[in-house]
Design an enzyme around this catalytic site. Structure first.
Site, PDB file in Angstrom:
ATOM      1  N   GLY A  80       0.830  -1.200   0.000  1.00 50.69           N
ATOM      2  CA  GLY A  80       0.000   0.000   0.000  1.00 50.69           C
ATOM      3  C   GLY A  80       0.866   1.252   0.000  1.00 50.69           C
ATOM      4  O   GLY A  80       2.070   1.201  -0.283  1.00 50.69           O
ATOM      5  N   ASP A  94       2.629  -8.470  -1.298  1.00 52.39           N
ATOM      6  CA  ASP A  94       1.256  -8.108  -0.954  1.00 52.39           C
ATOM      7  C   ASP A  94       0.343  -9.282  -1.302  1.00 52.39           C
ATOM      8  O   ASP A  94       0.713 -10.154  -2.104  1.00 52.39           O
ATOM      9  CB  ASP A  94       0.832  -6.854  -1.725  1.00 52.39           C
ATOM     10  CG  ASP A  94      -0.346  -6.140  -1.081  1.00 52.39           C
ATOM     11  OD1 ASP A  94      -0.118  -5.188  -0.325  1.00 52.39           O
ATOM     12  OD2 ASP A  94      -1.505  -6.557  -1.326  1.00 52.39           O
ATOM     13  N   ARG A 119      -6.027   4.617  16.463  1.00 46.15           N
ATOM     14  CA  ARG A 119      -5.201   3.461  16.096  1.00 46.15           C
ATOM     15  C   ARG A 119      -5.664   2.211  16.844  1.00 46.15           C
ATOM     16  O   ARG A 119      -5.621   1.099  16.318  1.00 46.15           O
ATOM     17  CB  ARG A 119      -3.733   3.753  16.418  1.00 46.15           C
ATOM     18  CG  ARG A 119      -3.136   4.897  15.601  1.00 46.15           C
ATOM     19  CD  ARG A 119      -1.682   5.140  15.980  1.00 46.15           C
ATOM     20  NE  ARG A 119      -1.084   6.206  15.170  1.00 46.15           N
ATOM     21  CZ  ARG A 119      -1.039   7.483  15.529  1.00 46.15           C
ATOM     22  NH1 ARG A 119      -1.576   7.864  16.682  1.00 46.15           N
ATOM     23  NH2 ARG A 119      -0.475   8.389  14.746  1.00 46.15           N
ATOM     24  N   ASN A 172      -6.171  -6.250  12.932  1.00 51.66           N
ATOM     25  CA  ASN A 172      -4.771  -6.219  12.520  1.00 51.66           C
ATOM     26  C   ASN A 172      -3.900  -7.214  13.279  1.00 51.66           C
ATOM     27  O   ASN A 172      -2.862  -7.638  12.786  1.00 51.66           O
ATOM     28  CB  ASN A 172      -4.206  -4.801  12.660  1.00 51.66           C
ATOM     29  CG  ASN A 172      -4.648  -3.901  11.517  1.00 51.66           C
ATOM     30  OD1 ASN A 172      -5.290  -4.352  10.570  1.00 51.66           O
ATOM     31  ND2 ASN A 172      -4.321  -2.623  11.594  1.00 51.66           N
ATOM     32  N   ILE A 199       5.211  -1.449  11.615  1.00 55.07           N
ATOM     33  CA  ILE A 199       4.526  -0.171  11.377  1.00 55.07           C
ATOM     34  C   ILE A 199       3.019  -0.310  11.627  1.00 55.07           C
ATOM     35  O   ILE A 199       2.352   0.646  12.022  1.00 55.07           O
ATOM     36  CB  ILE A 199       4.767   0.317   9.935  1.00 55.07           C
ATOM     37  CG1 ILE A 199       6.264   0.538   9.677  1.00 55.07           C
ATOM     38  CG2 ILE A 199       3.994   1.604   9.649  1.00 55.07           C
ATOM     39  CD1 ILE A 199       6.578   1.028   8.276  1.00 55.07           C
ATOM     40  N   ASN A 223      -0.724  -0.649  12.775  1.00 53.09           N
ATOM     41  CA  ASN A 223      -1.378  -0.084  13.953  1.00 53.09           C
ATOM     42  C   ASN A 223      -2.370  -1.053  14.598  1.00 53.09           C
ATOM     43  O   ASN A 223      -2.925  -1.901  13.916  1.00 53.09           O
ATOM     44  CB  ASN A 223      -2.121   1.197  13.567  1.00 53.09           C
ATOM     45  CG  ASN A 223      -1.193   2.402  13.519  1.00 53.09           C
ATOM     46  OD1 ASN A 223      -0.349   2.580  14.382  1.00 53.09           O
ATOM     47  ND2 ASN A 223      -1.347   3.218  12.484  1.00 53.09           N
ATOM     48  N   HIS A 231       2.579   5.228  20.724  1.00 56.01           N
ATOM     49  CA  HIS A 231       2.216   5.840  19.433  1.00 56.01           C
ATOM     50  C   HIS A 231       0.698   5.990  19.437  1.00 56.01           C
ATOM     51  O   HIS A 231      -0.032   5.246  18.798  1.00 56.01           O
ATOM     52  CB  HIS A 231       2.699   4.927  18.307  1.00 56.01           C
ATOM     53  CG  HIS A 231       2.496   5.474  16.928  1.00 56.01           C
ATOM     54  ND1 HIS A 231       2.945   6.718  16.546  1.00 56.01           N
ATOM     55  CD2 HIS A 231       1.900   4.944  15.836  1.00 56.01           C
ATOM     56  CE1 HIS A 231       2.635   6.920  15.279  1.00 56.01           C
ATOM     57  NE2 HIS A 231       1.997   5.864  14.824  1.00 56.01           N
TER      58      HIS A 231
END
Length: 316
Positions: A9, A32, A88, A95, A118, A120, A180
């Site tokens: 992406g 991907d 997030r 996820n 990376i 979230n 984060h």
């Protein structure tokens, strides 16, 4: 060096592109699950190689982890991005399954790889990647602190310019630790400087408080403008971590790592300054926190624990 980027992406493609442009890697594999996307983006990047003078080979594959074999670093961007109005943390359930599967598949083919996370919510996904694989903590690193610090320096430079102190983000030294997270990240105003001068001598408390707030919601601000998560700064931030590993740079960079007593905390992943080199993270750098910054960091740690509790079955 061979680098794999999982997820083609916006963020993943930017990571691959910046790594190629920096010229330290021999090969980048972009992978991907969507047919043709990684192949097309890799081809597009390779058609820039003459114009931009890089020799890195960028290869795109669809769900073929065999092509990622013997990667030195694996960057994981997989998962759903944020939409306007989302935190997030709302992405944790969906996820978690994606990130766990990706890390396990990549590890089968690259058992010695260092992982940069990376996806979230990044702190929880870093914790999940570490705990589900049993890897040593130096080989699982979350990217968020590097990105948040870049946003902090940007907003500080904007405020400094408005106050009559000419500055670009590269003139500013500033660091963000903690989660984060829009609410609990901790921009360290106390040690931020403009060309060596403390920003507390140049900006009022009210202006600095505004900079801190803008930094915290920096990602959400961009999501509101773009309709999806940002990608240039996240991609460049991840590529900078890969570069520090590739060049054994020993750079001090705030990243999300597993703590074993540092800062008085353990059994969680959260953002702190680390020394980054060829083995991954080599040590945690102890910055003395006092007053409000110490209290905010403790709040951030508690928030990270609460999100980790939502991982549930993904940790099994």
């Amino acid at each position: 060096m061979k680098v794999t980027v999982v997820g083609a992406g916006n963020v993943g493609a930017t990571v691959a592109n910046v790594v190629a442009l920096k010229k330290f890697a021999q090969e980048v594999v972009l992978i991907d699950i969507k047919e043709g996307v990684s192949e097309g983006k890799a081809m597009d990047m390779m058609q820039c190689s003459h114009a931009l003078n890089f020799d890195t080979t960028v290869k795109g594959v669809t769900n073929d982890y065999a092509a990622t074999a013997n990667s030195d670093v694996v960057v994981v961007t997989s998962g759903l991005p944020r939409k306007p109005g989302m935190t997030r943390e709302e992405l944790v359930g969906v996820n978690a399954k994606i990130v766990k599967s990706v890390v396990e598949q990549a590890l089968k083919h690259s058992p010695n790889a260092i992982f940069i996370i990376i996806s979230n919510p990044m702190d929880a996904m870093t914790y999940l990647a570490l705990k589900s694989t049993g890897l040593p903590r130096n080989r699982v690193i979350g990217m968020g602190g590097m990105l948040d610090s870049s946003r902090f320096r940007y907003y500080l430079s904007e405020a400094l310019n408005a106050a009559g102190h000419p500055a670009t983000p590269s003139d500013v030294d500033g660091m963000v630790i903690g989660g984060h997270n829009d609410k609990t990240m901790v921009p360290l105003v106390s040690i931020a400087t403009l060309r060596g001068i403390p920003v507390t001598q140049l900006l009022s408390k009210e202006v600095l408080a505004d900079v801190v707030q803008k930094t915290k919601v920096g990602g959400a601000t961009l999501t509101g403008l773009l309709g999806t998560s940002a990608w240039y700064a996240p991609g460049a931030s991840a590529a900078t971590l890969v570069e520090a590993i590739a060049l054994d740079a020993k750079k001090v960079i705030p990243c999300c790592v597993y703590l074993e007593g540092e800062y008085g905390e353990k059994e969680l992943c959260v953002g702190v300054p680390i020394v980054l080199g060829k083995g991954g993270f080599e040590k945690v750098v102890d910055v003395k926190l006092e007053g409000e910054e110490k209290a905010k960091f403790e709040e951030s740690v508690q928030a990270a624990r609460e999100v980790n509790a939502q991982l549930g079955d993904a940790l099994k």
